[in-house]
Write a protein that holds these residues in place. Sequence first.
Motif, PDB file in Angstrom:
ATOM      1  N   THR A   5       3.363   1.484  -2.936  1.00 22.39           N
ATOM      2  CA  THR A   5       4.729   0.672  -3.897  1.00 22.39           C
ATOM      3  C   THR A   5       4.073   0.036  -4.946  1.00 22.39           C
ATOM      4  N   LYS A   6       2.804  -0.705  -4.516  1.00 22.09           N
ATOM      5  CA  LYS A   6       2.286  -1.640  -5.648  1.00 22.09           C
ATOM      6  C   LYS A   6       1.947  -0.844  -6.829  1.00 22.09           C
ATOM      7  N   LEU A  11       2.822   0.554 -12.394  1.00 23.75           N
ATOM      8  CA  LEU A  11       3.128   1.557 -13.700  1.00 23.75           C
ATOM      9  C   LEU A  11       4.519   1.443 -14.062  1.00 23.75           C
ATOM     10  N   ARG A  12       5.410   1.307 -13.257  1.00 24.52           N
ATOM     11  CA  ARG A  12       6.740   1.153 -14.029  1.00 24.52           C
ATOM     12  C   ARG A  12       6.849  -0.094 -14.830  1.00 24.52           C
ATOM     13  N   ALA A  13       6.354  -1.095 -14.537  1.00 21.32           N
ATOM     14  CA  ALA A  13       6.319  -2.328 -15.297  1.00 21.32           C
ATOM     15  C   ALA A  13       5.560  -2.193 -16.585  1.00 21.32           C
ATOM     16  N   ALA A  47      -0.128 -10.494 -11.736  1.00 12.62           N
ATOM     17  CA  ALA A  47      -1.335 -11.493 -11.538  1.00 12.62           C
ATOM     18  C   ALA A  47      -2.491 -10.552 -11.542  1.00 12.62           C
ATOM     19  N   ASP A  48      -2.258  -9.404 -10.673  1.00 15.98           N
ATOM     20  CA  ASP A  48      -3.417  -8.518 -10.331  1.00 15.98           C
ATOM     21  C   ASP A  48      -3.955  -7.922 -11.729  1.00 15.98           C
ATOM     22  N   LEU A  49      -2.629  -7.455 -12.537  1.00 16.66           N
ATOM     23  CA  LEU A  49      -2.948  -6.742 -13.760  1.00 16.66           C
ATOM     24  C   LEU A  49      -3.618  -7.884 -14.637  1.00 16.66           C
ATOM     25  N   SER A  75      -5.318   3.607 -18.601  1.00 19.10           N
ATOM     26  CA  SER A  75      -4.973   4.946 -17.866  1.00 19.10           C
ATOM     27  C   SER A  75      -4.607   4.381 -16.569  1.00 19.10           C
ATOM     28  N   VAL A  76      -3.730   5.610 -15.851  1.00 18.32           N
ATOM     29  CA  VAL A  76      -3.120   5.516 -14.668  1.00 18.32           C
ATOM     30  C   VAL A  76      -4.259   5.010 -13.623  1.00 18.32           C
ATOM     31  N   ALA A  77      -5.448   5.482 -13.966  1.00 19.16           N
ATOM     32  CA  ALA A  77      -6.357   5.150 -12.903  1.00 19.16           C
ATOM     33  C   ALA A  77      -6.690   3.724 -13.019  1.00 19.16           C
ATOM     34  N   ASP A  78      -6.798   3.083 -14.260  1.00 17.05           N
ATOM     35  CA  ASP A  78      -7.195   1.781 -14.277  1.00 17.05           C
ATOM     36  C   ASP A  78      -6.246   0.876 -13.659  1.00 17.05           C
ATOM     37  N   VAL A  79      -5.000   1.173 -13.736  1.00 16.05           N
ATOM     38  CA  VAL A  79      -3.999   0.211 -12.945  1.00 16.05           C
ATOM     39  C   VAL A  79      -4.040   0.418 -11.502  1.00 16.05           C
ATOM     40  N   ILE A  80      -4.176   1.940 -10.797  1.00 10.31           N
ATOM     41  CA  ILE A  80      -4.393   1.916  -9.396  1.00 10.31           C
ATOM     42  C   ILE A  80      -5.432   1.268  -9.003  1.00 10.31           C
TER      43      ILE A  80
END
Length: 152
Positions: A5-6, A11-13, A47-49, A75-80
């Motif tokens: 969910t995180k 990603l949505r934000a 805060a994590d981002l 990238s999506v990978a960076d965010v995850i």
Amino acid sequence: MRVSTKSDYALRALIEMAGRADATPVSADELGRRQDIPSGFLQAILADLRRAGIVVSQRGQSGGWRLAKDADTVSVADVIRAVDGPLVSVYGLRPEAVTYKDSAEVLQHVWIAARRSLRDVFEEVSIQQLADGDLPAAVTDRTADEDAWQPH
């Protein structure tokens, strides 16, 4: 792999931030309202981002959150990785760090191959592509197969 969910909320934000034509900061409250993300959870994600250098906060009346980098470089990978850690882990270890004995050694190759497959998608899709709704062919080709949509 299970998308948390995180990661989904992060990603949505970021899609919301990247989709702003004027690139002005957006409040966490507005991000939460627009994407139905609980406020406390969103604050922790932001805060994590921020720690990962993906977003920055701006104080003041016109303050809020904005991307710290061009959306096409994230990238999506960076965010995850920023919010959840490695794309693939085996009981908390990276696949290359896992050791097996004898006939089970082959499992490490499966975990490494799975990580490679995830990278092939997650590292190729940028936040800007998500915001634009314009995914790379390598991704859309994978979803063109009817079997991809079927649960197994």
